[in-house]
Design a protein around this motif. Sequence first.
Motif, short mmCIF file in Angstrom:
data_model
loop_
_atom_site.label_atom_id
_atom_site.label_comp_id
_atom_site.label_asym_id
_atom_site.label_seq_id
_atom_site.Cartn_x
_atom_site.Cartn_y
_atom_site.Cartn_z
N GLY A 9 40.48 63.79 -8.24
CA GLY A 9 38.97 63.86 -8.28
C GLY A 9 38.37 63.25 -6.77
O GLY A 9 38.56 64.06 -5.77
N GLY A 10 38.74 62.05 -6.76
CA GLY A 10 38.29 61.53 -5.51
C GLY A 10 38.75 61.78 -4.48
O GLY A 10 38.23 61.86 -3.63
N GLN A 11 39.98 61.51 -4.28
CA GLN A 11 40.65 61.45 -2.86
C GLN A 11 40.95 63.25 -3.39
O GLN A 11 41.46 63.71 -2.02
CB GLN A 11 43.01 61.21 -3.34
N ILE A 12 40.58 64.21 -3.97
CA ILE A 12 40.76 65.17 -3.63
C ILE A 12 39.90 65.58 -2.69
O ILE A 12 39.44 66.61 -1.24
CB ILE A 12 41.11 66.45 -4.51
N SER A 13 38.35 65.48 -3.12
CA SER A 13 36.69 65.16 -2.25
C SER A 13 37.13 65.09 -1.37
O SER A 13 36.97 65.58 -0.70
CB SER A 13 36.07 64.75 -3.10
N ASN A 14 37.90 63.81 -0.61
CA ASN A 14 38.44 63.49 0.57
C ASN A 14 38.82 64.15 1.20
O ASN A 14 38.46 64.18 2.32
CB ASN A 14 38.25 61.51 0.24
N LYS A 15 39.91 64.77 1.01
CA LYS A 15 40.47 65.53 1.44
C LYS A 15 39.96 66.49 2.01
O LYS A 15 40.09 67.09 2.79
CB LYS A 15 42.30 65.48 0.97
N LEU A 16 39.67 67.50 1.52
CA LEU A 16 38.81 68.77 1.69
C LEU A 16 37.04 67.91 2.49
O LEU A 16 36.87 69.23 2.76
CB LEU A 16 38.21 69.61 0.21
N THR A 17 36.86 67.39 2.64
CA THR A 17 35.52 67.24 3.12
C THR A 17 35.14 66.02 3.66
O THR A 17 34.40 65.91 4.04
CB THR A 17 34.23 66.97 1.75
N ASN A 18 35.81 64.78 3.46
CA ASN A 18 35.86 63.66 4.35
C ASN A 18 34.93 62.43 3.20
O ASN A 18 35.03 61.43 4.07
CB ASN A 18 36.15 63.93 5.53
N SER A 19 34.91 62.89 2.32
CA SER A 19 34.40 61.90 1.51
C SER A 19 34.66 61.87 0.24
O SER A 19 35.17 63.06 -0.73
CB SER A 19 32.72 62.92 1.61
N PHE A 20 34.59 60.34 -0.06
CA PHE A 20 35.44 60.61 -1.66
C PHE A 20 33.97 61.04 -3.36
O PHE A 20 34.54 61.50 -3.70
CB PHE A 20 36.01 59.28 -1.53
N GLU A 21 32.81 61.16 -2.13
CA GLU A 21 31.62 61.55 -3.59
C GLU A 21 31.53 63.46 -3.48
O GLU A 21 31.12 63.60 -4.49
CB GLU A 21 30.22 60.87 -2.99
N LYS A 22 32.17 63.91 -2.05
CA LYS A 22 30.95 64.88 -1.89
C LYS A 22 31.49 66.11 -3.58
O LYS A 22 30.50 66.88 -3.44
CB LYS A 22 31.50 65.60 -0.60
N LEU A 23 32.66 66.03 -3.98
CA LEU A 23 32.54 67.17 -4.34
C LEU A 23 32.53 66.36 -5.68
O LEU A 23 32.86 67.05 -7.04
CB LEU A 23 33.92 68.07 -4.62
N ILE A 24 32.12 65.55 -6.27
CA ILE A 24 31.94 64.90 -7.56
C ILE A 24 30.73 65.12 -8.15
O ILE A 24 29.59 65.07 -7.46
CB ILE A 24 32.24 63.54 -7.97
N LEU A 25 31.05 65.50 -9.39
CA LEU A 25 29.64 65.99 -10.15
C LEU A 25 28.38 64.53 -9.89
O LEU A 25 28.87 63.54 -10.09
CB LEU A 25 30.05 66.36 -11.52
N ASN A 26 27.17 64.91 -9.37
CA ASN A 26 25.74 64.25 -9.70
C ASN A 26 24.92 64.34 -9.23
O ASN A 26 24.61 66.10 -9.48
CB ASN A 26 26.80 63.05 -8.12
N ASN A 27 23.94 64.15 -8.93
CA ASN A 27 22.42 64.71 -9.09
C ASN A 27 22.55 65.84 -8.48
O ASN A 27 21.12 66.65 -8.55
CB ASN A 27 21.34 63.31 -9.10
N GLN A 28 22.90 65.56 -6.87
CA GLN A 28 22.43 66.73 -5.90
C GLN A 28 23.47 68.26 -6.95
O GLN A 28 22.85 68.82 -6.31
CB GLN A 28 22.84 66.37 -4.98
#
Length: 595
Positions: free
Chosen positions: A301-320
Amino acid sequence: MNKEKLNEVLHDLNTIGYYKTNIVDLLGDTGIDNFNEISSFFDEMLSNPTINHRLETIQQGINTIGKDKYYEITHQEHLERALNISDGGLFNLYMNDFFIDLAKKYLETDKPELYNVLFFIHGKGLPERSGSQKWHRDLEGLKILKIFMYCTEVGPENGPLEYVPKSFCGGDFPINKGRNTWDDYYASRIVSPEMEKQYCDPNAVTFTGSPGDIIICNNTGFHRGGFIKEGFRCMTHALYVNADATHSPKDINYDENVNFVDINSQEYKDLGEKQKYLKMLNPTNLRFSYGGINDSGGMRGGQISNKLTNSFEKLILNNQNINDKNKIVIILKEWASNIELLQHLKNNGNKILLDVIDWLDVDKYNPQNNINNPNFFPDLLKEYYDGYIINNSKMKEWWYENMDNDLKKPVFIIPHHWDERFAHLPLAEYSQQPYFYYLGYRGHEDQNCFHVQKLLDNNLLLDDRSQTNGAPGNNRYFQDRPVNGVQINIRKEGSWEYCFKPATKLSIAAAMNSVMITTYDWSIQDILPEDYPYLLKSTDYKEVEKMFQYVKDTFEKEEWFKAKQMLNQVKEKTSLDEIIKLYLEIEKYFTNEKS
């Protein structure tokens, strides 16, 4: 391309840090066409009642957006979405051959990355400076290229850009003191008011200008702008970075509220060779239920998000983003049984995939009764899932037969990538070569690797870096990479672990430049040839002892180097760069299905 002009710009960037020109002088008729299209876009923005209302609130000093740059209005507020390559010709401007060639030569890379392509208006606000109106240096790297273009007349009262010559990182400026390392640069990113008065204010160049004027800067130099005393100012800008020289990923992560480039659109495909420069802009409709950096969930999850967006949180389900629609959501681990979440995602038109990596129910576990049997898997809520992610090819057929026999649902095979932290651990020499060690999670009742304790007790295994309850044992998990290291992976043939666990230990051994003694697990069969020299024929302890001796006997001989070569290939196959391609294939699959 005008080589003489290019060399002139490069000279000024490398000596004083900036270059000013005009779009007509630089790009000719093409520039005029770009500028006319961009001007039309600003005309539309300024005729928008919402934008005019924002200008009024700025003038009143009211911060309606809760940010330091309350005085800035971007295209997002006008479009109510991100900018894409069909809007207003701005991408056409910043992807022209001159700017791309300039970025290549100045940043010394074949693949400069373009992001933060922006239309923005600055309005007259409070009498004191705020945010980027103060002297500062940008953080994206030690050498960056930012290009601004004025779209209205900018006089002394309209917030002109100001720049301090030679103040860029490594430049000949008193504050720099000849320094060009990241720590030194970061430490002097913002200086005291006294130093501003002594060094920045008296040396600054002020860029007043006319519509179509372009200022090209290395924004690691001190700069400020947008402090409007009269009227407003319309501008565009874009930033080019060298990905390898990026020092602050959190400050340059892709933001789909700013730029959104549909990689499946015809406009994107028509870019051809120029697609690669939009790496930082490539959007993804992927979302993940699990983030972080550690364990299987964090890696998938987080490492894939970081590779795609340079953020460990960007693609993780959250309030935003929990209410986003028409995304592809990958569910991991304990989230797989969250019916309320699954219903919410489904109601918003999302495609939902279950990644079965380490999805298990220990209450169902019976080591005597789990041979080729799904009794370790929790109950599958298959009515919510549009597809699945598994980690080996044999498991695909098994999954359709035993878990969900709906052949219309795709099953994607994605091996487990290796954690990039392991590849960057320091190399260490130990007294015994080869150096046998265990690294990883031993599993429930040590089922994930047999004989670890017995091998330790008999002094065959020299080092135990096992992980217990998610915590590194003996503080050695992330310590080093032994020179001539040998890891072990021993799973009982036909067991749940043998059939369904990923080849993480193998990929990490490869990343650490170690060889491995291993059983031929299902996931390993996909990525390691059958003639690998150190495959175990059985998990019998005597057989394992013989293999330890065989490794010693063949150390730095033909078999040893053959094993190393094969594991180098594994390292390439299971690198995050390669695995990311498989995730993008998922997106392509559902996009094509939709069209």
